[in-house]
Design a protein around this motif. Sequence first.
Motif: not given
Length: 363
Positions: A5-24, A30-34
Amino acid sequence: TYLWLRNQMLECERLLLAENFDLRIYDILAIGNPILRSWLAREMQSWGLSVTTDQVYLGLGAMDCINKVLCGLSQVYREQDVSEFAILFPEPGFAVPEWQARSYGYRLHHIHTLPENHFKLTASELDEALANDPSIRIIYLTVTNNPTTFAYSPEELNALHAVLRKHRDKGREVLILADLAYIGTGKPEEDRARMASFTPVDVLQHYIFVSSFSKTCTLTGERFGWVTTGHAPLAAAIAPGWSNSMASLPAEWQLRFMAYMHLMHERPWLGEKLRSFYRLRRQRFIAQLQAIDQKKHLFEHIFIDDDATVYNWSELRPGEDAFSLFEKTGIAGVPGSGFGYTDNYVRFSIGVIPVPEVHLTIS
């Protein structure tokens, strides 16, 4: 699994950053990431519902989702200068949404459902309530019920839809807040038939669905929930319920939510294993209650569920209540008054403590 799960979380964050969406950073809506919302939209589409990513908002479990919806709708009604808005609650039912609705100024309209109808709202009861109370704007409907464990059939749902269609044709707008918390704990083919009743456009656009992984995936502490609105303009209208309640949904929580979705998709057999586990727990528990009743004569009726939820709902004999039951058996239950009903009924949770096998036929 936790390392996976932790490794999947890292992959998901990379996926979001590639779409220019930074959760930090702040997500003011406040409706959540696309990306996660698009995955959940596909989940709802798998039931046959014609919805898009823009119609899906995240929430910290079903209770938070319901609270946000009621908040958003109350603002909509005030902007429309609606002086009184009521919400219909069939009883027995989950009580927390009633407290939430009251806090936002809704008037509560209760319907006392009947045992002969398996404690479900009937079309005639709904028709009468709408005719007699023009302030009803929302119906809270638990499609598979907590506490009663009974689920609406497609025929019963379609009968409710017909009543609502009749009142809409007269210019009445009534929304249905459908709690799907236990859709997924029962037989898949029966759940699919229930969900198919919502697919017609003239039905779907008046529904707001609340979903959660708490019961279907036994992830009660993770608080993974989401709202799906059947009509895009309505989704936009209730959005202040999110932006007015928090500046952003938690970053790590969203990543963990995404990781668990990967887990469930990669291991689909987990769903069937959990449904089988719930079924075993319910059946053994009912058999245990029947064995106790043969000796102690405590129950008027031990109800057999619709093969769903994580509960049992039973009627006690006159003179008994949840406290006398606990004193005589050591089994704790929630009195019916906790669900807006009478205390000669009690709801049990099947829990996680092993129940000994009892050789009785469930009838």
